[in-house]
Scaffold this motif. Structure first.
Motif, mmCIF file in Angstrom:
data_model
loop_
_atom_site.group_PDB
_atom_site.id
_atom_site.type_symbol
_atom_site.label_atom_id
_atom_site.label_comp_id
_atom_site.label_asym_id
_atom_site.label_seq_id
_atom_site.Cartn_x
_atom_site.Cartn_y
_atom_site.Cartn_z
ATOM 1 N N GLY A 354 26.532 35.523 33.650
ATOM 2 C CA GLY A 354 27.418 34.031 34.211
ATOM 3 C C GLY A 354 27.333 33.925 32.104
ATOM 4 O O GLY A 354 27.161 34.499 31.110
ATOM 5 N N GLU A 355 27.748 32.761 31.468
ATOM 6 C CA GLU A 355 28.098 32.053 30.240
ATOM 7 C C GLU A 355 26.234 31.928 29.692
ATOM 8 O O GLU A 355 26.133 32.666 28.352
ATOM 9 C CB GLU A 355 28.287 31.312 30.140
ATOM 10 N N ALA A 356 24.890 32.499 30.333
ATOM 11 C CA ALA A 356 24.055 31.709 29.657
ATOM 12 C C ALA A 356 23.657 33.906 29.669
ATOM 13 O O ALA A 356 22.667 33.812 28.903
ATOM 14 C CB ALA A 356 23.111 31.295 31.216
ATOM 15 N N GLY A 357 24.489 34.535 29.830
ATOM 16 C CA GLY A 357 23.896 36.332 29.840
ATOM 17 C C GLY A 357 22.545 36.284 31.104
ATOM 18 O O GLY A 357 22.224 35.900 31.805
ATOM 19 N N VAL A 358 21.900 37.397 30.550
ATOM 20 C CA VAL A 358 20.892 38.077 31.302
ATOM 21 C C VAL A 358 20.248 37.068 31.215
ATOM 22 O O VAL A 358 19.422 36.574 30.125
ATOM 23 C CB VAL A 358 20.749 39.522 30.983
ATOM 24 N N ARG A 366 21.974 37.898 41.342
ATOM 25 C CA ARG A 366 22.813 38.676 40.994
ATOM 26 C C ARG A 366 23.391 39.473 42.510
ATOM 27 O O ARG A 366 24.884 39.562 41.638
ATOM 28 C CB ARG A 366 22.572 39.384 40.026
ATOM 29 N N LYS A 367 23.173 39.649 43.460
ATOM 30 C CA LYS A 367 23.512 40.151 44.585
ATOM 31 C C LYS A 367 23.471 38.682 45.779
ATOM 32 O O LYS A 367 23.814 39.285 47.070
ATOM 33 C CB LYS A 367 22.179 41.283 44.985
ATOM 34 N N GLU A 368 23.469 37.827 45.411
ATOM 35 C CA GLU A 368 23.789 37.154 46.728
ATOM 36 C C GLU A 368 25.079 36.622 46.898
ATOM 37 O O GLU A 368 25.418 36.663 48.686
ATOM 38 C CB GLU A 368 23.684 35.130 45.634
ATOM 39 N N ASP A 494 24.814 40.000 27.317
ATOM 40 C CA ASP A 494 26.165 39.955 28.660
ATOM 41 C C ASP A 494 26.262 40.880 28.978
ATOM 42 O O ASP A 494 27.073 41.577 29.288
ATOM 43 C CB ASP A 494 26.965 39.088 26.988
ATOM 44 N N LEU A 495 25.411 41.849 29.271
ATOM 45 C CA LEU A 495 25.643 43.132 29.777
ATOM 46 C C LEU A 495 26.589 43.019 31.263
ATOM 47 O O LEU A 495 26.329 41.365 31.878
ATOM 48 C CB LEU A 495 24.296 44.080 30.371
#
Length: 646
Positions: A354-358, A366-368, A494-495
């Motif tokens: 998201g906006e907060a990055g990694v 990330r896989k929810e 921000d990958l």
């Protein structure tokens, strides 16, 4: 004056002629009726709006009546037909006539028994006792359990039909008839597998006791031997046909390596990816799915303490095929409905930070989306089953199984799955064999940008051995500027998933060929140390690996640079791949498709020994130069080639 004997004789002749005419008329009527009902059956099967179960069962009854009438009215003629097998052109058809009738009887009987077994379900679908909306998975499990005696009889009838079909000399049939019965060769094993699955379904659905299955979500954007990198692991427990438990999690968090010892991974994973432990996410290193499924089940139980009764693996394409019958579903946290048309887009986008990055939170969440999608589909099935196009779902599942996007390993029905080719095992073959297996070892999602093509040339020798040349072409279709080969891509900043796709392709290739094959020469593809995680150059040479599942295996590592094409070639000697039968020599080749791939192009050329004459070829080649047929094939499913020569 005509004597009474002559009058009686003429009367008998007239009566006999009339009886013959009546018999012929009734036989013709039966034939026309059978032809009409077979045409209706084909139309029903191809109906785009879906199968009408009640109409299908009515048609089965009509076909059973036709077959019975044919047997009564032409039984003697059918039994006599093989004696006319010497007739040119149709002799093979006449010899096969009794077997075809047995096949028809078996299939008609099986169909009638299945309809009897499912009659309560059909009544529900027609609105009796609550209608289709109230027919849940629990109801299906109960109805299958109650109808098990009829389904067992139907399975026996299908097995009888399959045994009768095995007696048919297919190569001796006339082209007209051979074309029309070709579907039986593939359809009968599938039908038998379906019947075995139906009789086993109550047990598999947990009617007697709960059953738990491991679901492996494979990402075909990062290709691995059985379809893709194992990105998610789910556990579903069925109790009396009811989904009692459904749990999905990131595959990275299944293992308990902080408290338990884990084995070393297969050599290439350690050498090229630096993986020091063999974990669930890499359990599918063997392209033989039963082998990989057992390994995955072991890791899951070892890490989670929960044993499983079977393993199911599916990739993104399988999800699309199944969701085509579901319609749009609402997934928590997603603004618009998710459908077959956009589910792959959402699967990729859900990975992005998201906006907060990694962040640490992103790593764990990330896989929810995978689990949320599974829950949404479950709710649709349980709360509104009438909104699901079950026929379309069934067709999607069938296609996913046939094209190796869905693999199933359940020990209870392993033989049935193997016969249908749905278990993803390395298949047996009597002659030549080829399976090209690619494994993405580059930490990236680059496979959607890779166009792969196979060229296979075989030169047959008079003694039955052969020489083979396997050429593979990998074209990287990326078009961005400034992309360089960097092996690991740190999860920082921000990958995005898009960046993970636009990478160089780090591929570990394995070619599975007949046991006893000997590698004679191969193209080398050295990789500079700056491209690799370990910082040391790799020679990129092809080597012979340990045999697996009765196959010789050649392995090679290389890197396809971004936007470039790499071609590699292996030349090897084949053992005995042809055999004599009926005065002719036969060559067969089975090309097995790697799960998770779509329509890899194959060009096959077979050169016969000097002086040989081509007799028959299946499928039809795209061209024949002298006695050298060439085929342009597409690996949507496994491909079998048969050649006879003398």
């Amino acid at each position: 004056m005509v004597s009474w004997k002559k009058r009686l004789g003429w009367a008998l002749v007239v009566l006999g002629g009339a009886a013959l005419l009546v018999w012929c008329a009734r036989l013709a009527q039966t034939g026309l009726s059978l032809r009409k009902h077979l045409a209706q059956a084909q139309e029903l099967a191809e109906e785009p709006g879906g199968l009408d179960p009640a109409g299908a069962c009515a048609l089965v009854g009509d076909l059973q009546g036709d077959v019975g009438a044919l047997q009564r009215r032409a039984g003697g003629l059918i039994r006599f037909a093989p004696r006319l097998g010497w007739l040119p052109g149709v002799g093979g058809d006449l010899r096969a006539a009794p077997h075809f009738v047995s096949v028809a009887q078996g299939l008609a009987e099986a169909g009638a028994l299945v309809c009897d077994a499912l009659d309560p379900a059909l009544a529900a679908l027609e609105g009796e006792g609550g209608g289709a909306d109230d027919l849940s998975l629990e109801d299906v499990a109960r109805l299958l359990d109650e109808g098990r005696p009829e389904l067992e009889q139907a399975r026996a009838a299908v097995e009888g039909a399959q045994a009768a079909w095995a007696q048919v000399e297919v190569e001796a049939l006339s082209p007209w008839l051979a074309e029309r019965v070709a579907m039986l060769d593939q359809g009968l094993p599938l039908l038998r597998a379906g019947m075995e699955a139906a009789t086993s379904a109550p047990d598999l659905l947990g009617v007697e006791e709960p059953r738990t299955y491991l679901i492996l979500a494979q990402n075909d954007d990062e290709l691995r031997p059985t379809g893709g990198f194992i990105t998610g692991a789910g556990r579903v427990t069925l109790d009396g046909g009811r989904i009692a438990e459904l749990d999905f999690q990131d595959a990275n968090y299944v293992d308990d390596y902080a408290h338990k010892p884990y084995p070393e991974p297969p050599g290439p994973l350690l050498e090229y990816m630096g993986s020091e432990l063999w974990l669930l996410r890499d359990a599918n290193w063997s392209p033989d799915f039963p082998t990989s499924a057992r390994q995955a089940a072991y890791f899951y139980e070892y890490g989670q303490g929960v044993p499983v009764d079977g393993v199911v693996a599916l990739d993104q394409r399988a999800v699309e095929l199944v969701m085509a019958g579901m319609g749009p579903v609402d997934v928590p946290g997603v603004e618009e409905p998710v459908s077959a048309a956009n589910v792959r887009q959402f699967l990729r986008a859900a990975w992005n930070p998201g906006e907060a990055g990694v962040t640490r939170e992103w790593l764990y969440s990330r896989k929810e989306f995978i689990g949320n999608l599974a829950v949404a589909i479950r709710q649709r099935v349980e709360r509104d089953p009438g909104s699901v196009d079950w026929v379309r779902v069934g067709r999607g599942l069938y296609r996913a199984l046939e094209e190796r996007h869905l693999l199933i390993f359940v020990p209870d029905i392993a033989p049935a799955l193997a016969r249908a080719g749905w278990d993803g095992r390395l298949r047996e073959s009597t002659g030549d064999y080829l399976m090209v297996v690619d494994s993405n070892l580059g930490f990236g999602k680059v496979n959607p940008l890779i166009d792969e093509a196979i060229e296979y040339r075989v030169t047959l020798y008079a003694d039955g051995t052969a020489a083979a040349a396997l050429s593979l072409s990998y074209t990287h279709q990326g078009s961005q500027e400034g992309v360089r080969c960097q092996h690991p891509l740190p999860y920082v900043g921000d990958l995005t998933y898009e960046e993970m796709m636009h990478r160089c392709y780090y591929d570990y290739l394995r070619a599975y060929v007949p046991a006893g094959s000997v590698l004679r020469a191969a193209t080398s593809h050295p990789t500079p140390g700056r491209y690799l995680l370990r910082g040391e150059p790799d020679p990129g040479q092809a080597v012979t690996l340990d045999d697996e599942a009765g196959r010789t295996v050649f392995g090679q590592f290389f890197v396809v640079e971004y936007g470039q094409t790499l071609e590699t070639r292996m030349v090897y000697d084949l053992p005995q791949v042809t055999w004599m039968s009926d005065g002719q020599r036969h060559y067969s080749l089975l090309i097995q498709k790697q799960p998770g791939t779509d329509g890899v192009r194959v060009r096959l050329t077979v050169a016969l020994p000097p002086g040989a004459r081509l007799v028959s070829v299946t499928p039809s080649p795209s061209r024949v130069d002298g006695e050298k047929p060439t085929f342009e094939l597409e690996l949507a499913t496994d491909v079998a080639v048969e050649i006879a020569y003398e």
